[in-house]
Design a protein around this motif. Structure first.
Motif, mmCIF file in Angstrom:
data_model
loop_
_atom_site.group_PDB
_atom_site.id
_atom_site.type_symbol
_atom_site.label_atom_id
_atom_site.label_comp_id
_atom_site.label_asym_id
_atom_site.label_seq_id
_atom_site.Cartn_x
_atom_site.Cartn_y
_atom_site.Cartn_z
ATOM 1 N N LEU A 55 -2.171 -11.891 3.457
ATOM 2 C CA LEU A 55 -3.017 -10.966 4.211
ATOM 3 C C LEU A 55 -2.419 -9.562 4.221
ATOM 4 C CD1 LEU A 55 -4.030 -13.312 7.159
ATOM 5 C CD2 LEU A 55 -5.482 -12.542 5.271
ATOM 6 N N MET A 56 -1.094 -9.465 4.263
ATOM 7 C CA MET A 56 -0.441 -8.166 4.167
ATOM 8 C C MET A 56 -0.616 -7.573 2.771
ATOM 9 S SD MET A 56 3.080 -8.565 6.393
ATOM 10 C CE MET A 56 3.550 -6.848 6.244
ATOM 11 N N VAL A 57 -0.604 -8.421 1.755
ATOM 12 C CA VAL A 57 -0.859 -7.950 0.391
ATOM 13 C C VAL A 57 -2.259 -7.348 0.302
ATOM 14 C CG1 VAL A 57 -1.254 -8.708 -1.999
ATOM 15 C CG2 VAL A 57 0.763 -9.507 -0.750
ATOM 16 N N PHE A 58 -3.242 -8.043 0.883
ATOM 17 C CA PHE A 58 -4.610 -7.512 0.892
ATOM 18 C C PHE A 58 -4.648 -6.150 1.588
ATOM 19 C CE2 PHE A 58 -6.310 -12.111 0.886
ATOM 20 C CZ PHE A 58 -6.364 -12.127 -0.493
ATOM 21 N N ALA A 59 -3.991 -6.071 2.757
ATOM 22 C CA ALA A 59 -3.996 -4.817 3.512
ATOM 23 C C ALA A 59 -3.363 -3.688 2.702
ATOM 24 C CB ALA A 59 -3.250 -5.002 4.838
ATOM 25 N N ALA A 60 -2.229 -3.983 2.071
ATOM 26 C CA ALA A 60 -1.527 -2.958 1.296
ATOM 27 C C ALA A 60 -2.346 -2.515 0.093
ATOM 28 C CB ALA A 60 -0.168 -3.490 0.842
ATOM 29 N N GLY A 61 -3.097 -3.436 -0.502
ATOM 30 C CA GLY A 61 -3.869 -3.109 -1.691
ATOM 31 C C GLY A 61 -5.019 -2.158 -1.442
ATOM 32 N N HIS A 62 -5.488 -2.094 -0.204
ATOM 33 C CA HIS A 62 -6.640 -1.231 0.077
ATOM 34 C C HIS A 62 -6.286 0.251 -0.049
ATOM 35 C CE1 HIS A 62 -9.699 -4.140 1.026
ATOM 36 N NE2 HIS A 62 -8.889 -4.774 1.845
ATOM 37 N N GLY A 63 -5.034 0.587 0.197
ATOM 38 C CA GLY A 63 -4.634 1.978 0.039
ATOM 39 C C GLY A 63 -4.769 2.420 -1.407
ATOM 40 N N ALA A 64 -4.243 1.600 -2.329
ATOM 41 C CA ALA A 64 -4.357 1.923 -3.750
ATOM 42 C C ALA A 64 -5.816 1.886 -4.194
ATOM 43 C CB ALA A 64 -3.519 0.938 -4.563
ATOM 44 N N ALA A 65 -6.588 0.971 -3.610
ATOM 45 C CA ALA A 65 -8.005 0.882 -3.977
ATOM 46 C C ALA A 65 -8.763 2.145 -3.578
ATOM 47 C CB ALA A 65 -8.631 -0.348 -3.315
ATOM 48 N N MET A 66 -8.396 2.726 -2.438
ATOM 49 C CA MET A 66 -9.051 3.972 -2.037
ATOM 50 C C MET A 66 -8.706 5.114 -2.992
ATOM 51 S SD MET A 66 -9.060 4.070 2.142
ATOM 52 C CE MET A 66 -7.557 3.159 2.468
ATOM 53 N N ASP A 67 -7.452 5.163 -3.417
ATOM 54 C CA ASP A 67 -7.056 6.177 -4.392
ATOM 55 C C ASP A 67 -7.830 5.997 -5.698
ATOM 56 O OD1 ASP A 67 -5.243 7.193 -2.566
ATOM 57 O OD2 ASP A 67 -3.563 6.022 -3.368
ATOM 58 N N PHE A 81 -2.296 4.022 7.859
ATOM 59 C CA PHE A 81 -2.508 2.608 8.142
ATOM 60 C C PHE A 81 -2.179 2.321 9.604
ATOM 61 C CE2 PHE A 81 -0.771 -1.761 8.306
ATOM 62 C CZ PHE A 81 -1.921 -2.444 7.948
ATOM 63 N N ASP A 82 -3.074 1.619 10.294
ATOM 64 C CA ASP A 82 -2.876 1.261 11.704
ATOM 65 C C ASP A 82 -2.238 -0.127 11.764
ATOM 66 O OD1 ASP A 82 -3.045 0.538 14.392
ATOM 67 O OD2 ASP A 82 -4.971 1.538 14.689
ATOM 68 N N TRP A 83 -0.919 -0.143 11.841
ATOM 69 C CA TRP A 83 -0.183 -1.401 11.788
ATOM 70 C C TRP A 83 -0.563 -2.340 12.935
ATOM 71 C CZ3 TRP A 83 2.684 -4.633 9.032
ATOM 72 C CH2 TRP A 83 3.463 -5.574 9.691
ATOM 73 N N MET A 84 -0.662 -1.828 14.152
ATOM 74 C CA MET A 84 -0.923 -2.708 15.283
ATOM 75 C C MET A 84 -2.344 -3.260 15.266
ATOM 76 S SD MET A 84 1.825 -3.326 16.719
ATOM 77 C CE MET A 84 1.113 -4.347 18.011
ATOM 78 N N ALA A 85 -3.304 -2.498 14.745
ATOM 79 C CA ALA A 85 -4.658 -3.044 14.601
ATOM 80 C C ALA A 85 -4.631 -4.236 13.656
ATOM 81 C CB ALA A 85 -5.612 -1.971 14.079
ATOM 82 N N PHE A 86 -3.879 -4.105 12.575
ATOM 83 C CA PHE A 86 -3.716 -5.225 11.640
ATOM 84 C C PHE A 86 -2.977 -6.385 12.300
ATOM 85 C CE2 PHE A 86 -0.855 -7.349 8.622
ATOM 86 C CZ PHE A 86 -1.787 -7.948 7.783
ATOM 87 N N GLY A 187 6.537 -4.315 -2.322
ATOM 88 C CA GLY A 187 5.212 -3.805 -2.659
ATOM 89 C C GLY A 187 4.309 -3.651 -1.458
ATOM 90 N N ILE A 188 4.416 -4.577 -0.516
ATOM 91 C CA ILE A 188 3.593 -4.502 0.695
ATOM 92 C C ILE A 188 3.922 -3.239 1.490
ATOM 93 C CG2 ILE A 188 3.298 -5.527 2.988
ATOM 94 C CD1 ILE A 188 3.464 -8.293 1.561
ATOM 95 N N PHE A 189 5.201 -3.043 1.791
ATOM 96 C CA PHE A 189 5.570 -1.902 2.630
ATOM 97 C C PHE A 189 5.307 -0.577 1.925
ATOM 98 C CE2 PHE A 189 7.882 -5.076 5.143
ATOM 99 C CZ PHE A 189 7.514 -4.668 6.417
#
Length: 453
Positions: A55-67, A81-86, A187-189
């Motif tokens: 799930l963290m991998v999915f979250a991290a991937g969205h940043g690159a996807a937006m780029d 990224f809103d860490w606490m919302a995640f 990669g996640i962080f």
């Protein structure tokens, strides 16, 4: 005269392997089963491993996807990224999965003790509340625990157990290690916005994987901005008054990081279980030594999963747990085949592997190696330099595909399908006879006509 037992089976550990064994023994074969879990039902995979990590991998991937979307022409406004919302959503999901594991076991007729249990004899377990139970069979399914070098155990750094519980996303983090967890967490962080340094004492990350796969993953990590430092180790670690860490390495550098994560491997979780008292043989690393049927040298005691240190993968533990129940309670002796087990590393891009590496294959086979390395259409269109890798290791005489190694977006999904072909003994000619799906990356698996070496 047969002794009276409180239970036919007592499982210590509520992870994937133990729960599968308990459920099958109870629901399919009518055994009276109990299990003990001292922390949370679901074990490493569900609570502090595969599931939260993915799930963290999915979250991290969205940043690159937006780029990437912006490069394709989408108007994108990218915030932090809103860490606490995640975290809140992650906690809710893990609670949901834990309740499912508990409910499924109880629905199968398994009694669950939510406390620690230890082995106090060949047919005896003792609960933390002092109760002692007589049991016919004991199954050890306590998994693994993160390893931290002794010199740094009191430094206050994270392991994979704590990383999902943090209430903040560090601006900078030092990740120590070079295996699955270290590469994935780096990669996640990085994907979530942290400045990441990945330090590994070995020559290259992902030791044990195919060398070409290692090199491709390492290049991708560096290309994402991760500071990859191999042949380097930590010599000193100090927690400062402001909570930061001061780290010194074998290159003589001293730097400060907001967080430090030890991803330096996992060891079998056998300490304090009473196994030595019961006469159970353990290996040098603390692993429970078992035979092909997961039986220890004490006939009534068995073990499955990471605690045996055979292959530390959740699906392997599940298969071993099921085979144990079939063997002991179903009267159907089943050996688990540990050969050609597919695995995936959820870096960006992902890496997948099944079968022999090129180096392993060359020990006993005359081999041909087929490699395709290229920039995928999706990213080459926007000028990204990330490359995909598809590699087949083939026995020159029989033409059998001995190994398949992939580094590409979705490699975890691709290697599952390739794993079927490798497991069933498909040949390179079988691959060649398959018509390609175009345009895809994976068509390269059936288009590599001439060996690279």
């Amino acid at each position: 005269m047969m002794p009276d037992f409180d239970y036919d089976l007592f499982v210590i550990g509520g992870g994937s392997g133990g729960v599968r064994a308990a459920r099958i023994a109870s629901s399919d074969y009518g055994a009276k089963v109990a299990m003990a879990e001292e922390y949370r039902m679901g074990g490493t995979c569900v609570i502090r491993g595969c599931v939260p990590k993915k799930l963290m991998v999915f979250a991290a991937g969205h940043g690159a996807a937006m780029d990437e979307g912006a490069a394709y022409g989408w108007q994108v406004e990218k915030g932090r990224f809103d860490w606490m919302a995640f975290r809140h959503r992650l906690d809710a999901e893990l609670n949901r999965l834990e309740s499912i594991y508990t409910r499924n076991a109880e629905s199968a007729g398994v009694t669950i003790f939510h406390q620690r249990a230890t082995v106090s004899g060949a047919h005896e377990v003792t609960l933390a509340d002092g109760r002692t139970l007589a049991v016919k069979h004991i199954l050890i399914a306590t998994g693994g625990t993160p390893f931290v070098p002794e010199a740094f155990r009191d430094a206050g750094a994270w392991t994979s157990n704590e990383v999902f519980l943090s209430d903040r996303l560090p601006a900078s983090i030092l990740v120590l290690g070079g295996g699955f967890i270290a590469c994935e967490m780096a990669g996640i962080f990085q994907g979530l916005g942290s400045q990441v340094t990945l330090m590994y004492r070995g020559r290259q990350v992902l030791r044990g994987f195919d060398e070409d796969l290692q090199e491709h993953v390492a290049a991708a990590l560096v290309g994402q901005g991760i500071g990859l430092e191999v042949n380097t180790d930590l010599t000193a670690l100090e927690r400062l008054e402001d909570g930061r860490f001061r780290a010194t390495d074998t290159q003589g550098r001293t730097r400060e990081f907001e967080a430090v994560l030890f991803a330096t491997g996992r060891t079998p979780n056998t300490a304090g279980l009473g196994l030595e008292t019961a006469g159970v043989a353990l290996g040098e690393g603390g692993e429970v030594i078992v035979d092909d049927y997961s039986q220890t040298n004490v006939p009534s005691i068995f073990a499955v999963g990471d605690v045996t240190n055979r292959i530390q993968l959740t699906p392997v533990a599940i298969r071993e747990g099921h085979a144990f129940a079939d063997t002991v309670f179903g009267g159907k002796p089943v050996k688990v085949d540990h050969s050609n087990v597919p695995s995936a590393v959820f870096t960006r891009p992902e890496a997948g592997s099944v079968g022999l590496t090129e180096a392993e294959a060359r020990k006993d086979h005359a081999v041909e190696v087929y490699i395709a390395s290229f920039r995928p259409m999706q990213t080459s269109f926007i000028g990204a330099e990330t490359k995909a890798l598809f590699k087949l290791v083939v026995d020159r005489d029989s033409r059998r595909v001995l190994g398949c190694h992939i580094v590409a977006p979705g490699a975890g999904e691709l290697i599952q399908i390739a794993g079927v072909a490798v497991k069933m003994g498909a040949t390179k000619d079988d691959f060649d006879a398959t018509i390609a799906v175009h345009p895809t990356m994976s068509e390269e698996l059936v288009l590599m006509k001439k060996p690279t070496r």
